[in-house]
Design a protein around this motif. Structure first.
Motif, PDB file in Angstrom:
ATOM      1  N   TYR A 178      48.344 -63.236  10.975  1.00 16.61           N
ATOM      2  CA  TYR A 178      47.676 -64.678  10.513  1.00 16.61           C
ATOM      3  C   TYR A 178      48.790 -66.175  11.101  1.00 16.61           C
ATOM      4  O   TYR A 178      48.689 -66.178  11.009  1.00 16.61           O
ATOM      5  CB  TYR A 178      47.507 -64.356   9.295  1.00 16.61           C
ATOM      6  N   ILE A 179      49.912 -65.242  10.643  1.00 19.89           N
ATOM      7  CA  ILE A 179      51.612 -65.678  11.228  1.00 19.89           C
ATOM      8  C   ILE A 179      51.793 -66.616  12.061  1.00 19.89           C
ATOM      9  O   ILE A 179      52.128 -67.461  12.174  1.00 19.89           O
ATOM     10  CB  ILE A 179      52.386 -65.359  10.314  1.00 19.89           C
ATOM     11  N   PRO A 191      50.223 -66.635   3.104  1.00 20.54           N
ATOM     12  CA  PRO A 191      50.464 -65.575   3.825  1.00 20.54           C
ATOM     13  C   PRO A 191      51.518 -64.138   2.733  1.00 20.54           C
ATOM     14  O   PRO A 191      52.292 -64.620   2.058  1.00 20.54           O
ATOM     15  CB  PRO A 191      51.813 -65.061   5.283  1.00 20.54           C
ATOM     16  N   GLU A 192      50.938 -63.058   2.845  1.00 17.07           N
ATOM     17  CA  GLU A 192      51.913 -62.137   1.953  1.00 17.07           C
ATOM     18  C   GLU A 192      52.833 -62.027   3.255  1.00 17.07           C
ATOM     19  O   GLU A 192      53.474 -61.884   4.148  1.00 17.07           O
ATOM     20  CB  GLU A 192      51.357 -61.370   1.698  1.00 17.07           C
ATOM     21  N   LYS A 235      51.805 -71.438   9.740  1.00 17.81           N
ATOM     22  CA  LYS A 235      51.889 -70.893   8.759  1.00 17.81           C
ATOM     23  C   LYS A 235      53.172 -70.390   8.329  1.00 17.81           C
ATOM     24  O   LYS A 235      53.101 -71.020   6.718  1.00 17.81           O
ATOM     25  CB  LYS A 235      51.434 -69.377   8.415  1.00 17.81           C
ATOM     26  N   SER A 248      48.707 -59.538   7.999  1.00 18.48           N
ATOM     27  CA  SER A 248      49.609 -60.981   8.037  1.00 18.48           C
ATOM     28  C   SER A 248      50.329 -61.608   9.370  1.00 18.48           C
ATOM     29  O   SER A 248      50.800 -62.534   9.245  1.00 18.48           O
ATOM     30  CB  SER A 248      50.191 -60.131   6.907  1.00 18.48           C
TER      31      SER A 248
END
Length: 517
Positions: free
Chosen positions: A226-227, A205-206, A11, A223
């Motif tokens: 996810y990263i 992603p934020e 990511k 987040s």
């Protein structure tokens, strides 16, 4: 192959690719208008002559739009998140570009007004990109690779510049300077950037830092997972939460940043002087008026345009050294090295420019001085790209706390916009009055930029955002902004770990460069 694969699963790598493409949009505009300004159909449609001052005003008003867009979208980035602000930037840039494309399309009255409107609207969007992308990228990059990430993004900026100039040049050569589509196609071709980025936008992603500082801890955890994955994400979450506690209650506005008594005034002035010094390098004039410089060295118009394209290609290639070196040797080193190289190159250009102009009187073959002049200009371009292009955009993302990072980057864009507005207006006047002596002026201004950097620019690489804040705390205690006087000059150098992980002697340079590859 593994590195290529990582771009599809990592990511952070995806953020770099997205950010790089967004920054390429800014570069595309720089290259887009250079040959459009000399297209006869464009000038006729706008109702202006080639020597009309409005030719320069149309170019430069874009930079005023950038300054305003930086303020608007940095505010939106803080209030609603980095991603929504980026969406707004890209949509606005796309709209502005479309307005430019339709100016005078099938009508003539009011075409100039529509072009001005398009330039301003596109400036708003690109100014937002320039202020939000560096913040977004730096907040998602590792502390030891922030420089590499942003330098790679700005290498894409030069790709965009090359792409625009190449399209312009190909269409000008094939269709001629009187053809309408020789200037309209380069404008609408820019849509590939905002439209393409908006198409992949949802996968990004934020910023977890933004979530934390808006007390959305569950969203930050999601987040980070996810990263980085679950285990590393949990560790990073604890670190960000601890940092947020230290900065809590410290809401910072623009009035604070320009208040000499406020702690944020020091990093704000460093940000301002960084962009002022970047303008003083003189490269804004070289990038916009490259063909005229080659003409000054004695080449005809078309060959000067081809040489300009060659210079931009060299620029793109040499930018590789920017991301190899900025984290390996530090921000100060590449800035100071860039200034030293630019001073030398501009002194040589003064000499070769003068000899080229007087070659007939002196009996010197013109090529004997024009070719060294070309080499000097190519080297000056590379020195600017390696030392000053990306680094000045990187530093504001590293020296402000999270509560002021978007505003600090916006200030950087505002000063950049105003400086470039001045450069694009003044350069033709300076060329007409000073000719090759303009290069001597740039040698002097580069000397100033280098001296200021040596005394007042702290080294921000290899440190966390919070560690960089310590420099400003210590400077206040010391009562001096001189880097050499703060904590015994500790912030003049880049910190490196020993092989065993302890703080100490720096790694060999080749090893550090190898680690960046």
């Amino acid at each position: 192959m593994e590195k290529l694969k990582s771009y599809f699963v990592d990511k952070k790598q995806q953020v770099v690719v997205f950010s790089s493409t967004a920054i390429a949009l800014y570069g595309y505009d720089q290259g887009m208008m250079s040959l459009i300004n000399t297209n006869q159909d464009y000038l006729k449609t706008m109702g202006i002559a080639e020597e009309d001052p409005q030719v320069g005003v149309i170019v430069s008003v874009y930079y005023l739009g950038c300054a305003v867009g930086a303020v608007i979208f940095s505010y939106l980035a803080d209030k609603y998140g980095r991603k929504p602000a980026l969406f707004g930037c890209l949509a606005t840039a796309s709209l502005g570009n479309l307005i430019m494309f339709v100016s005078g399309l099938g009508y003539s009255q009011g075409a100039l007004t529509v072009m001005y409107l398009g330039r301003i609207v596109m400036g708003l969007g690109v100014g937002g990109v320039d202020s939000v992308v560096p913040v977004y990228s730096s907040e998602l990059a590792s502390d030891d690779s922030r420089g590499k990430a942003l330098a790679q993004e700005f290498q894409s900026n030069i790709f965009g510049l090359n792409m625009a100039f190449a399209i312009n040049l190909a269409l000008t050569v094939s269709l001629g300077k009187t053809n309408e589509w020789a200037w309209r196609i380069p404008i609408i071709a820019m849509q590939i950037y905002p439209v393409g980025l908006l198409a992949i936008f949802e996968r990004l992603p934020e910023s977890p830092r933004w979530f934390i500082f808006h007390e959305r801890h569950d969203d930050a955890a999601a987040s980070l997972k996810y990263i980085m994955g679950e285990e590393e994400g949990k560790k990073k979450l604890d670190e960000l939460q601890e940092n947020a506690k230290q900065e809590s209650g410290k809401s910072i506005g623009y009035s604070d940043m320009f208040n000499p008594k406020h702690p944020m005034f020091h990093p704000t002035l460093i940000t301002i002087m960084g962009q002022v010094n970047q303008a003083l390098t003189g490269y804004g004039a070289v990038s916009v008026y490259g063909p005229q410089i080659f003409e000054l060295l004695g080449y005809d118009v078309q060959l000067s345009e081809f040489l300009t394209q060659g210079n931009f290609i060299s620029y793109f290639i040499l930018m590789t050294f920017a991301w190899l070196l900025v984290d390996a040797v530090g921000r100060r080193t590449v800035l100071l090295g860039g200034s030293g190289a630019l001073v030398t190159c501009f002194l040589l250009l003064t000499l070769f420019g003068g000899l080229a102009q007087k070659s007939g009187e002196l009996g010197i073959p013109r090529q004997a001085v024009a070719i060294p002049g070309i080499v000097s200009l190519f080297l000056a371009t590379g020195a600017f790209g390696i030392g000053w292009l990306a680094t000045i955009w990187l530093i504001p993302t590293e020296i402000f706390p999270t509560t002021a990072r978007a505003q600090g980057t916006a200030v950087s864009v505002i000063i950049w916009g105003l400086a470039n507005f001045a450069v694009t207006l003044l350069t033709p006047i300076l060329f007409n009055n000073l000719a090759y002596w303009l290069f001597l002026v740039f040698a002097i201004t580069n000397t100033f930029a280098g001296v200021w950097t040596y005394f007042y620019q702290p080294e921000t690489g290899g440190r966390t955002f919070e560690e960089n804040q310590e420099f400003f705390d210590e400077a206040r205690k010391e009562g001096s902004w001189r880097v050499g006087r703060v904590r015994e000059g500790e912030f003049r150098k880049l910190p490196y770990p020993k092989p065993d992980g302890e703080e100490g002697e720096t790694q060999p340079l080749l090893a550090r460069v190898r680690d960046q590859m």
